[in-house]
Design a protein around this motif. Structure first.
Motif, PDB file in Angstrom:
ATOM      1  N   ARG A 106      61.600  47.062  18.040  1.00 23.81           N
ATOM      2  CA  ARG A 106      60.814  46.483  19.138  1.00 23.81           C
ATOM      3  C   ARG A 106      61.622  45.409  19.899  1.00 23.81           C
ATOM      4  NH1 ARG A 106      55.533  45.295  20.622  1.00 23.81           N
ATOM      5  NH2 ARG A 106      54.598  46.425  18.925  1.00 23.81           N
ATOM      6  N   SER A 107      62.354  44.591  19.132  1.00 21.30           N
ATOM      7  CA  SER A 107      63.192  43.565  19.756  1.00 21.30           C
ATOM      8  C   SER A 107      64.217  44.188  20.711  1.00 21.30           C
ATOM      9  CB  SER A 107      63.971  42.832  18.671  1.00 21.30           C
ATOM     10  OG  SER A 107      63.429  41.600  18.444  1.00 21.30           O
ATOM     11  N   ILE A 159      64.192  46.843  28.106  1.00 19.60           N
ATOM     12  CA  ILE A 159      63.287  46.804  29.265  1.00 19.60           C
ATOM     13  C   ILE A 159      63.731  45.706  30.225  1.00 19.60           C
ATOM     14  CG2 ILE A 159      60.906  46.292  29.996  1.00 19.60           C
ATOM     15  CD1 ILE A 159      59.955  47.749  27.438  1.00 19.60           C
ATOM     16  N   SER A 190      64.067  54.771  26.222  1.00 19.57           N
ATOM     17  CA  SER A 190      63.565  56.020  25.630  1.00 19.57           C
ATOM     18  C   SER A 190      63.871  56.056  24.140  1.00 19.57           C
ATOM     19  CB  SER A 190      64.225  57.241  26.275  1.00 19.57           C
ATOM     20  OG  SER A 190      64.152  57.167  27.653  1.00 19.57           O
ATOM     21  N   TYR A 196      50.548  54.882  34.768  1.00 19.73           N
ATOM     22  CA  TYR A 196      50.403  54.108  33.520  1.00 19.73           C
ATOM     23  C   TYR A 196      51.729  53.507  33.051  1.00 19.73           C
ATOM     24  CZ  TYR A 196      45.835  56.358  32.964  1.00 19.73           C
ATOM     25  OH  TYR A 196      44.562  56.787  33.142  1.00 19.73           O
ATOM     26  N   MET A 197      52.820  54.088  33.558  1.00 18.18           N
ATOM     27  CA  MET A 197      54.133  53.680  33.052  1.00 18.18           C
ATOM     28  C   MET A 197      54.400  52.204  33.308  1.00 18.18           C
ATOM     29  SD  MET A 197      56.932  54.770  31.615  1.00 18.18           S
ATOM     30  CE  MET A 197      57.505  56.438  31.864  1.00 18.18           C
ATOM     31  N   ILE A 219      62.506  45.549  23.848  1.00 21.17           N
ATOM     32  CA  ILE A 219      62.176  44.501  24.828  1.00 21.17           C
ATOM     33  C   ILE A 219      63.428  44.113  25.622  1.00 21.17           C
ATOM     34  CG2 ILE A 219      61.449  42.072  25.064  1.00 21.17           C
ATOM     35  CD1 ILE A 219      59.536  42.634  22.659  1.00 21.17           C
ATOM     36  N   VAL A 273      67.726  52.468  30.751  1.00 19.64           N
ATOM     37  CA  VAL A 273      66.755  53.559  30.617  1.00 19.64           C
ATOM     38  C   VAL A 273      66.935  54.347  29.310  1.00 19.64           C
ATOM     39  CG1 VAL A 273      65.740  55.550  31.770  1.00 19.64           C
ATOM     40  CG2 VAL A 273      66.769  53.744  33.123  1.00 19.64           C
ATOM     41  N   TRP A 314      55.121  62.432  27.305  1.00 17.39           N
ATOM     42  CA  TRP A 314      55.360  60.987  27.173  1.00 17.39           C
ATOM     43  C   TRP A 314      54.056  60.240  26.921  1.00 17.39           C
ATOM     44  CZ3 TRP A 314      53.995  56.653  30.099  1.00 17.39           C
ATOM     45  CH2 TRP A 314      53.295  56.909  31.287  1.00 17.39           C
ATOM     46  N   PHE A 356      60.790  58.396  31.570  1.00 22.69           N
ATOM     47  CA  PHE A 356      61.459  57.112  31.803  1.00 22.69           C
ATOM     48  C   PHE A 356      62.568  57.265  32.849  1.00 22.69           C
ATOM     49  CE2 PHE A 356      59.623  55.812  27.651  1.00 22.69           C
ATOM     50  CZ  PHE A 356      58.980  54.666  28.099  1.00 22.69           C
ATOM     51  N   PHE A 416      52.446  50.104  30.921  1.00 23.32           N
ATOM     52  CA  PHE A 416      53.015  50.207  29.573  1.00 23.32           C
ATOM     53  C   PHE A 416      54.242  49.309  29.438  1.00 23.32           C
ATOM     54  CE2 PHE A 416      56.214  52.282  26.823  1.00 23.32           C
ATOM     55  CZ  PHE A 416      55.562  52.173  25.619  1.00 23.32           C
ATOM     56  N   LEU A 417      55.141  49.404  30.417  1.00 24.44           N
ATOM     57  CA  LEU A 417      56.375  48.609  30.349  1.00 24.44           C
ATOM     58  C   LEU A 417      56.086  47.119  30.451  1.00 24.44           C
ATOM     59  CD1 LEU A 417      58.645  50.892  32.516  1.00 24.44           C
ATOM     60  CD2 LEU A 417      58.955  50.398  30.097  1.00 24.44           C
ATOM     61  N   GLU A 430      60.151  45.954  13.705  1.00 27.85           N
ATOM     62  CA  GLU A 430      60.296  44.733  14.512  1.00 27.85           C
ATOM     63  C   GLU A 430      61.665  44.681  15.168  1.00 27.85           C
ATOM     64  OE1 GLU A 430      58.089  42.039  15.441  1.00 27.85           O
ATOM     65  OE2 GLU A 430      56.992  43.863  15.001  1.00 27.85           O
ATOM     66  N   THR A 443      59.212  62.202  27.057  1.00 27.86           N
ATOM     67  CA  THR A 443      59.438  60.751  27.113  1.00 27.86           C
ATOM     68  C   THR A 443      60.714  60.414  27.891  1.00 27.86           C
ATOM     69  OG1 THR A 443      58.403  60.643  24.963  1.00 27.86           O
ATOM     70  CG2 THR A 443      59.579  58.688  25.670  1.00 27.86           C
ATOM     71  N   GLY A 473      55.688  41.342  25.384  1.00 27.01           N
ATOM     72  CA  GLY A 473      55.647  41.041  23.957  1.00 27.01           C
ATOM     73  C   GLY A 473      56.953  40.405  23.560  1.00 27.01           C
ATOM     74  N   ARG A 474      56.878  39.435  22.690  1.00 26.05           N
ATOM     75  CA  ARG A 474      58.120  38.810  22.201  1.00 26.05           C
ATOM     76  C   ARG A 474      58.072  38.832  20.688  1.00 26.05           C
ATOM     77  NH1 ARG A 474      59.570  39.720  26.248  1.00 26.05           N
ATOM     78  NH2 ARG A 474      60.281  38.421  27.943  1.00 26.05           N
ATOM     79  N   SER A 475      59.122  39.394  20.133  1.00 27.27           N
ATOM     80  CA  SER A 475      59.151  39.391  18.672  1.00 27.27           C
ATOM     81  C   SER A 475      60.377  38.647  18.201  1.00 27.27           C
ATOM     82  CB  SER A 475      59.157  40.809  18.134  1.00 27.27           C
ATOM     83  OG  SER A 475      60.280  41.480  18.600  1.00 27.27           O
ATOM     84  N   LYS A 476      60.354  38.328  16.926  1.00 28.57           N
ATOM     85  CA  LYS A 476      61.458  37.615  16.260  1.00 28.57           C
ATOM     86  C   LYS A 476      61.610  36.228  16.857  1.00 28.57           C
ATOM     87  CE  LYS A 476      64.691  39.943  14.007  1.00 28.57           C
ATOM     88  NZ  LYS A 476      66.004  40.494  13.869  1.00 28.57           N
ATOM     89  N   ILE A 498      54.701  45.950  26.974  1.00 33.35           N
ATOM     90  CA  ILE A 498      55.761  45.863  25.955  1.00 33.35           C
ATOM     91  C   ILE A 498      56.753  44.752  26.314  1.00 33.35           C
ATOM     92  CG2 ILE A 498      57.641  47.101  24.768  1.00 33.35           C
ATOM     93  CD1 ILE A 498      54.824  48.180  24.240  1.00 33.35           C
ATOM     94  N   GLY A 499      57.119  44.680  27.588  1.00 38.79           N
ATOM     95  CA  GLY A 499      58.088  43.672  28.037  1.00 38.79           C
ATOM     96  C   GLY A 499      57.580  42.262  27.853  1.00 38.79           C
TER      97      GLY A 499
END
Lengths: 98, 208
Positions: free
Chosen positions: B22-23, B29, B38, A84-85, B26, B34, B61, A8, A88-89, B19, A4, A95-98, A92-93
């Motif tokens: 994940r925050s 990213i 990871s 695929y990278m 994001i 980098v 990965w 990256f 994938f990014l 969560e 991983t 997505g917004r949480s909180k 995920i990028g």
């Protein structure tokens, strides 16, 4: 296949040179990356080949012929499924949480 | 990978931790950090699948992001609670600290129901958040009742020379969508129909 952290690290090394279009086939994709690197800083290509082959920069310059570069990088991309990278990014990028 | 059984949704405390990871992921990213990307991916999979990070570093990965995707799907919350929908834009309080979300919800649930931290940590996420919303509604309605009983809620309207009740403000997620008054448009007399105007309803009556 790359771990991983290595995946990256490698992805972000080539990320500034990625083609904008997603629809290219593997060889067009790698060809565009190589052209973009050559335009910007050819030295980066040696660093990338060093990472891909495990050789030192000097060994890369001495042993790899220019016509081999495309195939070496295409093999590395295919073997490590690096196309695929970006997807994938992006997922995920977006997505917004909180 | 063979040790991974079906990935199920984490319980409350672990879900909140996921969560938060994940925050941060994001953010990493967006900033192209980098090392943090990871770390985020590996931490998420480690927490969601109970894997040691050192073991994850041995996997390819593709295997790691496959686990990440499965864990993300399992932990995707399919409930639409108004208080969660409208909390994103809130300004960060000065008493905020990393990991506070868990303590905030744990405090509310423990105070209301008297459950222990361990019991709350093991709650189903949907149940926990639905109950948290009920606690917030109940607290707000209590505050509104106390406000209505206090003298502060009654003001004097000098225009009408009468006292006027001012309701306590509700949080955004508790406010209904206000219906807009239809805009009044003045139509010049010259373009108004002349004579008896038969509406659609009148027309239906004529047919019948």
């Amino acid at each position: 296949m790359l771990s991983t952290r290595d995946a990256f690290d490698f992805y972000y090394m080539i990320e500034p040179y990625l083609p904008e279009e997603n629809e290219l086939d593997l060889f067009e994709f790698i060809g565009t990356i190589i052209s973009n690197i050559k335009e910007d800083d050819p030295g980066v290509l040696v660093d990338i080949l060093s990472k891909v082959t495990g050789k030192t920069n000097e060994e890369v310059l001495e042993t790899i012929k220019p016509q081999e570069v495309l195939v070496i990088l295409a093999d590395f991309f295919a073997e490590n499924k690096l196309l695929y990278m970006r997807e994938f990014l992006k997922v995920i990028g977006n997505g917004r949480s909180k | 990978l063979s040790n991974v059984s079906e990935i199920t949704r984490s319980k409350l405390k672990e879900w909140i931790e996921l969560e938060e990871i994940r925050s941060k992921l994001i953010q990493a990213i967006e900033r192209k950090e980098v090392r943090l990307i990871s770390d985020g991916v590996l931490s998420y999979v480690s927490v969601a699948c109970n894997f040691d990070i050192n073991d994850l570093e041995e996997l390819s990965w593709i295997e790691v992001i496959t686990l990440f995707s499965e864990a993300s799907i399992a932990n995707h919350l399919k409930i639409d609670l108004p208080f969660l929908r409208n909390s994103a834009g809130d300004e960060e309080a000065v008493w905020e600290y990393e990991g506070r979300t868990w303590y905030l919800y744990a405090h509310m649930l423990a105070k209301e129901y008297g459950w222990s931290l361990n019991e709350i940590a093991e709650m189903d996420v949907k149940d926990a958040f639905s109950l948290v919303q009920e606690i917030m509604i109940s607290n707000q309605l209590n505050r509104e009742w106390q406000w209505a009983l206090s003298g502060n809620s009654i003001g004097y309207d000098s225009a009408t020379k009468k006292s006027k009740f001012t309701p306590l403000d509700r949080p955004v997620w508790m406010r209904g969508r206000a219906l807009k008054e239809p805009k009044k448009i003045k139509i010049p007399k010259a373009i108004l129909p002349v004579g008896n105007v038969i509406s659609f309803r009148d027309f239906e009556n004529v047919i019948n």
